[in-house]
Design a protein around this motif. Structure first.
Motif, PDB file in Angstrom:
ATOM      1  N   GLU A   1       0.859  -1.264  -0.066  1.00 26.41           N
ATOM      2  CA  GLU A   1       0.024   0.014  -0.086  1.00 26.41           C
ATOM      3  C   GLU A   1       0.907   1.289  -0.157  1.00 26.41           C
ATOM      4  N   LYS A   2       1.941   1.306  -0.803  1.00 23.02           N
ATOM      5  CA  LYS A   2       2.801   2.345  -0.601  1.00 23.02           C
ATOM      6  C   LYS A   2       2.632   3.242  -1.758  1.00 23.02           C
ATOM      7  N   PRO A   3       2.809   4.606  -1.794  1.00 26.61           N
ATOM      8  CA  PRO A   3       2.460   5.345  -2.814  1.00 26.61           C
ATOM      9  C   PRO A   3       3.678   5.543  -3.873  1.00 26.61           C
ATOM     10  N   LEU A   4       3.156   5.851  -4.999  1.00 25.88           N
ATOM     11  CA  LEU A   4       4.070   5.975  -6.276  1.00 25.88           C
ATOM     12  C   LEU A   4       3.780   6.901  -6.963  1.00 25.88           C
ATOM     13  N   GLY A   5       4.678   7.633  -7.763  1.00 27.01           N
ATOM     14  CA  GLY A   5       4.403   8.847  -8.434  1.00 27.01           C
ATOM     15  C   GLY A   5       5.729   8.868  -9.520  1.00 27.01           C
ATOM     16  N   LEU A   6       5.264   9.686 -10.593  1.00 25.88           N
ATOM     17  CA  LEU A   6       5.888   9.916 -11.751  1.00 25.88           C
ATOM     18  C   LEU A   6       6.589  11.581 -11.654  1.00 25.88           C
TER      19      LEU A   6
ATOM     20  N   ASP B   1      -0.996  10.725 -20.550  1.00 28.58           N
ATOM     21  CA  ASP B   1      -2.104  10.745 -21.672  1.00 28.58           C
ATOM     22  C   ASP B   1      -2.649   9.394 -22.147  1.00 28.58           C
ATOM     23  N   PHE B   2      -1.724   8.255 -22.204  1.00 30.21           N
ATOM     24  CA  PHE B   2      -1.989   6.988 -22.716  1.00 30.21           C
ATOM     25  C   PHE B   2      -2.824   6.395 -21.221  1.00 30.21           C
ATOM     26  N   LEU B   3      -2.456   6.483 -20.097  1.00 31.07           N
ATOM     27  CA  LEU B   3      -2.910   5.932 -18.825  1.00 31.07           C
ATOM     28  C   LEU B   3      -4.428   6.589 -18.973  1.00 31.07           C
ATOM     29  N   ASP B   4      -4.444   7.711 -19.183  1.00 33.67           N
ATOM     30  CA  ASP B   4      -5.939   8.280 -19.126  1.00 33.67           C
ATOM     31  C   ASP B   4      -6.795   7.754 -20.177  1.00 33.67           C
TER      32      ASP B   4
ATOM     33  N   MET C   1      -1.466   6.340  -9.368  1.00 31.29           N
ATOM     34  CA  MET C   1      -0.099   6.770  -9.840  1.00 31.29           C
ATOM     35  C   MET C   1       0.012   8.340 -10.031  1.00 31.29           C
ATOM     36  N   LEU C   2       0.758   8.891  -8.944  1.00 30.71           N
ATOM     37  CA  LEU C   2       0.541  10.437  -8.789  1.00 30.71           C
ATOM     38  C   LEU C   2       1.575  10.956  -9.673  1.00 30.71           C
ATOM     39  N   ASP C   3       1.331  12.260  -9.881  1.00 31.48           N
ATOM     40  CA  ASP C   3       2.350  12.900 -10.865  1.00 31.48           C
ATOM     41  C   ASP C   3       2.383  14.293 -10.474  1.00 31.48           C
ATOM     42  N   ALA C   4       3.874  14.875 -10.756  1.00 35.75           N
ATOM     43  CA  ALA C   4       4.124  16.260 -10.638  1.00 35.75           C
ATOM     44  C   ALA C   4       5.081  16.759 -11.429  1.00 35.75           C
TER      45      ALA C   4
ATOM     46  N   PHE D   1       8.414  15.005 -19.926  1.00 35.09           N
ATOM     47  CA  PHE D   1       8.738  13.620 -20.481  1.00 35.09           C
ATOM     48  C   PHE D   1       7.752  12.560 -20.389  1.00 35.09           C
ATOM     49  N   TYR D   2       7.094  12.418 -19.322  1.00 34.31           N
ATOM     50  CA  TYR D   2       6.110  11.350 -18.986  1.00 34.31           C
ATOM     51  C   TYR D   2       4.535  11.804 -19.398  1.00 34.31           C
ATOM     52  N   THR D   3       4.289  13.085 -20.137  1.00 36.41           N
ATOM     53  CA  THR D   3       3.009  13.383 -20.606  1.00 36.41           C
ATOM     54  C   THR D   3       2.473  12.374 -21.557  1.00 36.41           C
ATOM     55  N   PRO D   4       3.184  12.087 -22.572  1.00 32.85           N
ATOM     56  CA  PRO D   4       2.618  11.121 -23.447  1.00 32.85           C
ATOM     57  C   PRO D   4       1.931   9.700 -22.584  1.00 32.85           C
TER      58      PRO D   4
END
Length: 185
Positions: A127-132, A144-147, A163-166, A138-141
């Motif tokens: 139950e550990k958090p993760l993010g980009l 978008d694919f994940l969405d 999948m958090l992102d910032a 760099f990870y925008t495509p």
């Protein structure tokens, strides 16, 4: 504080912002009292991140399979270098030593590690958090694919939200820390 596992490239990439951000993240990890857990290399973004943590008084745990010690040029100045037999043991050891995960830019190894740990979370193995860290989009495509996978019904919104992102190290660390604090409370 937390042990943060970072997946990232053993190459530097073409944008100087990749190196700058890896150094900044390393500084912030040390300043916030977090321990870095990573793949153990002294080259590329991996080496820059580890050096920045160490240069700022932080602790670094590297995990590297024996067969990659020479190939990836193991960082011998770490707080701890854990040598394992293979990539499966590497990923399991990194996961066991981490409280949270994040990814900077990298290649297929970075993506493979990130998606495996995300899958483990989805399956309830942690139950550990993760993010980009989305440096210079760099990870925008990928985001978008994940969405798109949500829109097409192959991924639930709840799984996508794991999948958090910032775009900045401060923002992503804030999100990971908030998730860790929420988990403890």
């Amino acid at each position: 504080m937390a042990r943060i596992c970072v997946y990232l490239g053993s190459r530097e990439g073409r944008s100087p912002e990749f190196l700058q951000t890896a150094r900044h993240l390393g500084q912030l990890l040390a300043e916030r009292g977090h321990t870095l857990v990573y793949g153990g290399a002294r080259i590329g973004l991996m080496g820059e991140l580890a050096n920045a943590v160490l240069d700022n008084g932080g602790e670094v745990i590297g995990v590297m399979p024996d067969h990659l010690v020479d190939r990836e040029q193991a960082h011998l100045g770490l707080t701890e270098l854990i040598r394992v037999r293979n990539m499966h043991e590497r990923k399991a050891s990194m996961a066991a030593h981490a409280d949270a995960f994040l990814a900077l830019p990298g290649g297929i190894g970075t993506l493979e590690e990130l998606f495996e740990i995300w899958t483990w979370g989805y399956l309830g193995l942690h139950e550990k958090p993760l993010g980009l860290l989305n440096i210079v989009d760099f990870y925008t495509p990928l985001l978008d694919f994940l969405d798109s996978t949500v829109a097409h019904g192959f991924l639930t919104p709840a799984t996508r939200d794991m999948m958090l992102d910032a775009q900045t190290p401060n923002a992503l660390l804030d999100a990971l820390e908030a998730s860790l604090n929420g988990r403890k409370g």
